[in-house]
Design a protein around this motif. Sequence first.
Motif, PDB file in Angstrom:
ATOM      1  N   LEU A 182     -15.795   1.013   6.320  1.00  0.00           N
ATOM      2  CA  LEU A 182     -16.861   0.045   6.054  1.00  0.00           C
ATOM      3  C   LEU A 182     -17.924   0.140   7.149  1.00  0.00           C
ATOM      4  O   LEU A 182     -17.631   0.507   8.285  1.00  0.00           O
ATOM      5  CB  LEU A 182     -16.295  -1.386   6.062  1.00  0.00           C
ATOM      6  CG  LEU A 182     -15.804  -1.990   4.762  1.00  0.00           C
ATOM      7  CD1 LEU A 182     -14.654  -1.168   4.188  1.00  0.00           C
ATOM      8  CD2 LEU A 182     -15.331  -3.428   4.996  1.00  0.00           C
ATOM      9  N   LEU A 183     -19.137  -0.249   6.810  1.00  0.00           N
ATOM     10  CA  LEU A 183     -20.170  -0.339   7.840  1.00  0.00           C
ATOM     11  C   LEU A 183     -19.949  -1.631   8.625  1.00  0.00           C
ATOM     12  O   LEU A 183     -19.369  -2.580   8.107  1.00  0.00           O
ATOM     13  CB  LEU A 183     -21.549  -0.317   7.191  1.00  0.00           C
ATOM     14  CG  LEU A 183     -21.918   1.050   6.596  1.00  0.00           C
ATOM     15  CD1 LEU A 183     -23.148   0.943   5.715  1.00  0.00           C
ATOM     16  CD2 LEU A 183     -22.143   2.072   7.708  1.00  0.00           C
ATOM     17  N   GLY A 184     -20.428  -1.643   9.852  1.00  0.00           N
ATOM     18  CA  GLY A 184     -20.213  -2.797  10.729  1.00  0.00           C
ATOM     19  C   GLY A 184     -20.613  -4.120  10.088  1.00  0.00           C
ATOM     20  O   GLY A 184     -19.855  -5.090  10.115  1.00  0.00           O
ATOM     21  N   TYR A 185     -21.799  -4.154   9.476  1.00  0.00           N
ATOM     22  CA  TYR A 185     -22.262  -5.427   8.905  1.00  0.00           C
ATOM     23  C   TYR A 185     -21.407  -5.826   7.703  1.00  0.00           C
ATOM     24  O   TYR A 185     -21.215  -7.005   7.428  1.00  0.00           O
ATOM     25  CB  TYR A 185     -23.754  -5.349   8.534  1.00  0.00           C
ATOM     26  CG  TYR A 185     -24.054  -4.647   7.231  1.00  0.00           C
ATOM     27  CD1 TYR A 185     -24.202  -3.276   7.190  1.00  0.00           C
ATOM     28  CD2 TYR A 185     -24.170  -5.347   6.028  1.00  0.00           C
ATOM     29  CE1 TYR A 185     -24.461  -2.612   5.998  1.00  0.00           C
ATOM     30  CE2 TYR A 185     -24.423  -4.700   4.836  1.00  0.00           C
ATOM     31  CZ  TYR A 185     -24.568  -3.336   4.821  1.00  0.00           C
ATOM     32  OH  TYR A 185     -24.816  -2.693   3.633  1.00  0.00           O
ATOM     33  N   GLN A 186     -20.836  -4.825   7.008  1.00  0.00           N
ATOM     34  CA  GLN A 186     -19.981  -5.150   5.858  1.00  0.00           C
ATOM     35  C   GLN A 186     -18.666  -5.781   6.331  1.00  0.00           C
ATOM     36  O   GLN A 186     -18.163  -6.730   5.727  1.00  0.00           O
ATOM     37  CB  GLN A 186     -19.702  -3.888   5.038  1.00  0.00           C
ATOM     38  CG  GLN A 186     -20.958  -3.318   4.395  1.00  0.00           C
ATOM     39  CD  GLN A 186     -20.738  -1.994   3.698  1.00  0.00           C
ATOM     40  OE1 GLN A 186     -19.888  -1.192   4.103  1.00  0.00           O
ATOM     41  NE2 GLN A 186     -21.524  -1.727   2.669  1.00  0.00           N
ATOM     42  N   ARG A 187     -18.149  -5.241   7.438  1.00  0.00           N
ATOM     43  CA  ARG A 187     -16.926  -5.839   7.994  1.00  0.00           C
ATOM     44  C   ARG A 187     -17.187  -7.285   8.374  1.00  0.00           C
ATOM     45  O   ARG A 187     -16.363  -8.162   8.127  1.00  0.00           O
ATOM     46  CB  ARG A 187     -16.452  -5.051   9.211  1.00  0.00           C
ATOM     47  CG  ARG A 187     -15.596  -3.860   8.852  1.00  0.00           C
ATOM     48  CD  ARG A 187     -14.696  -3.461  10.005  1.00  0.00           C
ATOM     49  NE  ARG A 187     -15.448  -3.011  11.166  1.00  0.00           N
ATOM     50  CZ  ARG A 187     -15.816  -1.745  11.356  1.00  0.00           C
ATOM     51  NH1 ARG A 187     -15.485  -0.822  10.487  1.00  0.00           N
ATOM     52  NH2 ARG A 187     -16.501  -1.408  12.414  1.00  0.00           N
ATOM     53  N   GLU A 188     -18.359  -7.532   8.980  1.00  0.00           N
ATOM     54  CA  GLU A 188     -18.687  -8.911   9.369  1.00  0.00           C
ATOM     55  C   GLU A 188     -18.756  -9.833   8.165  1.00  0.00           C
ATOM     56  O   GLU A 188     -18.265 -10.955   8.213  1.00  0.00           O
ATOM     57  CB  GLU A 188     -20.021  -8.950  10.121  1.00  0.00           C
ATOM     58  CG  GLU A 188     -19.838  -8.825  11.614  1.00  0.00           C
ATOM     59  CD  GLU A 188     -21.167  -8.674  12.329  1.00  0.00           C
ATOM     60  OE1 GLU A 188     -22.145  -9.342  11.934  1.00  0.00           O
ATOM     61  OE2 GLU A 188     -21.215  -7.871  13.286  1.00  0.00           O
ATOM     62  N   ILE A 189     -19.358  -9.368   7.087  1.00  0.00           N
ATOM     63  CA  ILE A 189     -19.454 -10.199   5.882  1.00  0.00           C
ATOM     64  C   ILE A 189     -18.058 -10.545   5.370  1.00  0.00           C
ATOM     65  O   ILE A 189     -17.764 -11.684   5.029  1.00  0.00           O
ATOM     66  CB  ILE A 189     -20.261  -9.479   4.775  1.00  0.00           C
ATOM     67  CG1 ILE A 189     -21.714  -9.327   5.209  1.00  0.00           C
ATOM     68  CG2 ILE A 189     -20.173 -10.233   3.448  1.00  0.00           C
ATOM     69  CD1 ILE A 189     -22.555  -8.458   4.290  1.00  0.00           C
ATOM     70  N   VAL A 190     -17.178  -9.548   5.359  1.00  0.00           N
ATOM     71  CA  VAL A 190     -15.815  -9.782   4.877  1.00  0.00           C
ATOM     72  C   VAL A 190     -15.099 -10.774   5.794  1.00  0.00           C
ATOM     73  O   VAL A 190     -14.479 -11.737   5.323  1.00  0.00           O
ATOM     74  CB  VAL A 190     -15.031  -8.448   4.796  1.00  0.00           C
ATOM     75  CG1 VAL A 190     -13.562  -8.702   4.509  1.00  0.00           C
ATOM     76  CG2 VAL A 190     -15.629  -7.539   3.726  1.00  0.00           C
ATOM     77  N   GLU A 191     -15.213 -10.559   7.111  1.00  0.00           N
ATOM     78  CA  GLU A 191     -14.511 -11.450   8.043  1.00  0.00           C
ATOM     79  C   GLU A 191     -15.034 -12.881   7.951  1.00  0.00           C
ATOM     80  O   GLU A 191     -14.249 -13.832   7.862  1.00  0.00           O
ATOM     81  CB  GLU A 191     -14.667 -10.919   9.484  1.00  0.00           C
ATOM     82  CG  GLU A 191     -13.845  -9.660   9.724  1.00  0.00           C
ATOM     83  CD  GLU A 191     -14.335  -8.857  10.930  1.00  0.00           C
ATOM     84  OE1 GLU A 191     -15.077  -9.412  11.769  1.00  0.00           O
ATOM     85  OE2 GLU A 191     -13.958  -7.665  11.031  1.00  0.00           O
ATOM     86  N   GLU A 192     -16.360 -13.030   7.966  1.00  0.00           N
ATOM     87  CA  GLU A 192     -16.945 -14.369   7.888  1.00  0.00           C
ATOM     88  C   GLU A 192     -16.612 -15.032   6.549  1.00  0.00           C
ATOM     89  O   GLU A 192     -16.266 -16.200   6.492  1.00  0.00           O
ATOM     90  CB  GLU A 192     -18.473 -14.304   8.055  1.00  0.00           C
ATOM     91  CG  GLU A 192     -18.913 -14.117   9.488  1.00  0.00           C
ATOM     92  CD  GLU A 192     -18.305 -15.148  10.419  1.00  0.00           C
ATOM     93  OE1 GLU A 192     -18.461 -16.365  10.154  1.00  0.00           O
ATOM     94  OE2 GLU A 192     -17.654 -14.759  11.414  1.00  0.00           O
ATOM     95  N   GLY A 193     -16.721 -14.250   5.480  1.00  0.00           N
ATOM     96  CA  GLY A 193     -16.422 -14.775   4.144  1.00  0.00           C
ATOM     97  C   GLY A 193     -14.985 -15.273   4.049  1.00  0.00           C
ATOM     98  O   GLY A 193     -14.707 -16.289   3.404  1.00  0.00           O
ATOM     99  N   PHE A 194     -14.098 -14.574   4.698  1.00  0.00           N
ATOM    100  CA  PHE A 194     -12.688 -14.983   4.682  1.00  0.00           C
ATOM    101  C   PHE A 194     -12.494 -16.241   5.524  1.00  0.00           C
ATOM    102  O   PHE A 194     -11.831 -17.188   5.105  1.00  0.00           O
ATOM    103  CB  PHE A 194     -11.822 -13.836   5.225  1.00  0.00           C
ATOM    104  CG  PHE A 194     -10.344 -14.004   4.966  1.00  0.00           C
ATOM    105  CD1 PHE A 194      -9.824 -13.853   3.687  1.00  0.00           C
ATOM    106  CD2 PHE A 194      -9.466 -14.296   5.993  1.00  0.00           C
ATOM    107  CE1 PHE A 194      -8.466 -13.998   3.442  1.00  0.00           C
ATOM    108  CE2 PHE A 194      -8.102 -14.438   5.760  1.00  0.00           C
ATOM    109  CZ  PHE A 194      -7.597 -14.292   4.480  1.00  0.00           C
TER     110      PHE A 194
END
Length: 692
Positions: free
Chosen positions: A308-320
């Motif tokens: 995943l790209l860095g910003y995508q990982r952040e979206i997943v983590e924050e979303g969770f």
Amino acid sequence: VGELEPFISKFGVDVLRKRGINELYPPQKEAVEKGIFSDRNFVIAIPTASGKTLIAELAMVHETIKGGKCLYTVPLKALASEKFKEFKKWEEIGLRVAVSTGDYESKDDWLGEADIIVTTSEKADSLIRNQAGWIRNISMLVIDEAHLIDSARRGAVIEILVAKLRKINPSARIIALSATIPNADEIAEWLGAELLTSEWRPVPLYEGVFYPGKVLRINDGRVTEIKAGKSLESLVKETLSDGGQVLIFESTRRYTESLAEKLIPVVREYSDENPELSEDILLENDGEMSNKLARCVRFGTAFHHAGLLGYQREIVEEGFKKGKIKVVTATPTLAAGVNLPARRVIIKGIRRYESGIGNVFINVSEYKQMAGRAGRPGLDSHGEALIISKTKNEALELIKRFVMGEPEKVISKLGSENHLRFHTLSIIAEEIANSEDEIENFFSSTFFAHQNEFTMKWEIKRILLQLVKWDFVNADGSLVATEIGKLVSKLYIDPLTGFIFKEAGKRFSELTDMAILHLICRTPDMELLYLRKSDDWIEDEAGFFREELTYFPSYYSAEYDWFLKEFKTALMLYDWINERDEDIICGKYGIAPGDVRRIVETAEWLLHALTRMFEFMENPMTTRTARLEERVKHGVKEDLVELVKLKWVGRKRARKLLNAGIKNIEDLHEKRNIAERLIGRRIVEKILEDTS
Ligand code: ADP
């Protein structure tokens, strides 16, 4: 927490209260009783989320109030920013907190002002190598995730950091934070530290194993049978219908992706749709993987892995964390990195594929890391970790092996040749050691020496011969680093990389882009792509570039396969700087966008080192390698280098603008209308805002 007032001041106590911390957790109380505010060293080995960080914070706040300066080291850049954000709350009482993860070969003098500095272990070592003056003022070192001393790649530097700091400032205090490990006492002995261990958790953890129809749950060593559904889906459903979230560990990226997709019909019943999150996933990439992820995120599931790209990982983590994403499927790297707890953790990938061996069980310590992620403080009354198995017999075996099993001991990895070579040059360059005896003496203060009886005399002799032969060390009389040796040490590259660059600088004064990219792929510091069965075409491509390359082994030589891997990686970078579409690159090389970016980042760093070395050797290719560094950074041809320096302008937007005759910011002002039509009004506004 009122009783902490004498140590962290009344204002400090207020900061805690504001964060909702009114009472210390039991291990934290114990740390205070055992003397965390004294001048003793500490090893604190307690489970995840049981408040280790806060113990270190209290110690650091006390230390800075006394006039000291603290260095807090973490294994990953992402963790550094996470901790930095947490520690910033102390700025309210006047502490200056800073984070430094940037380029190697800098002193970061501004850190001299900071009271608490958060950084990765590598960056800390690099700051010492570049003789940052303020290092002498460090009076407390906190090592987070100290059990990673066991890591083959990144463990050695932790030991070296401790040994160096003890030379620079023998009275500095050391606090090591670790997961629960069986030989924490050994680390404590090495550090001359008090040991604090505990099994206490803020949220109780139930461990168990699932097989179709049943869950075997282990409580105080006793096994209870609980009726359960027939499938993994039923386990997910159960937790979601009860308002909880699920984290599932899989062994490969591909499995995480297919499982997240497969769970969409189950999860969407319990989740609102997330069209905004889904859109955001596609912000910078809309390739196959990103589209898959966007679809999952829309319906409340997601996968999480290094592709995943860095910003995508952040979206997943924050979303969770916010509860918008209910289920995350992840590779084991997630367990070692970010803090993402869930009520139920399911471990599906209990085996891992090892090339040449086949499927093997993961380590017990890895299992414990994953299981430890179960239970969200303040939200769940308990957490539950379940291993997936097929039959009752297998379930019983897994209980014995993992649930009842003891994690592996932490073993030093410093003894391997590449680590010794890397750090020997640095201690000579920093004048920490100027003779064989002094080098031996330095290494004798490491955890490696503490764990092993034998001396490293012969290894050190051999490495010195090599460093002398490569002209990085001068051994006439006492040992001193040559000027180029010092440069290699400061650049933070493997001496072997330095040697490869130096030889190339001597032999060549003209190389093509492809040859330079291949040169950096020949070094041990580069991460190489794998060869797949379907990669025959690489050989043909290599033949095409044969005349240009600095090295081309015979088809029959033992190095040939390795060479193909180097070449494949170089070719990927070549496509990247020639503006091949990122998704086409991913398909062609069998990788994901996150891999492209990671390799690009390493290549950029190595090109920088190469440029610095060529500069030193007065090789005429310096301008060329420097420009290549810029091109690799942004993935563009030469004519876009200026344009992509603008924020918000990536390789695609830049090409569109240039095609319309917009070459720089002045042109953008002038032809604003055209630009808006090409890349959107909002983006143009943002660019102009940021440059005004
Ligand atoms: P660890 O470093 O052991 O994994 P952390 O220190 O990150 O755990 O703590 C996990 C969470 O618990 C953090 O959000 C932290 O703010 C919170 N926490 C720590 N100590 C307390 C406490 N005494 N009371 C309430 N919350 C706490």
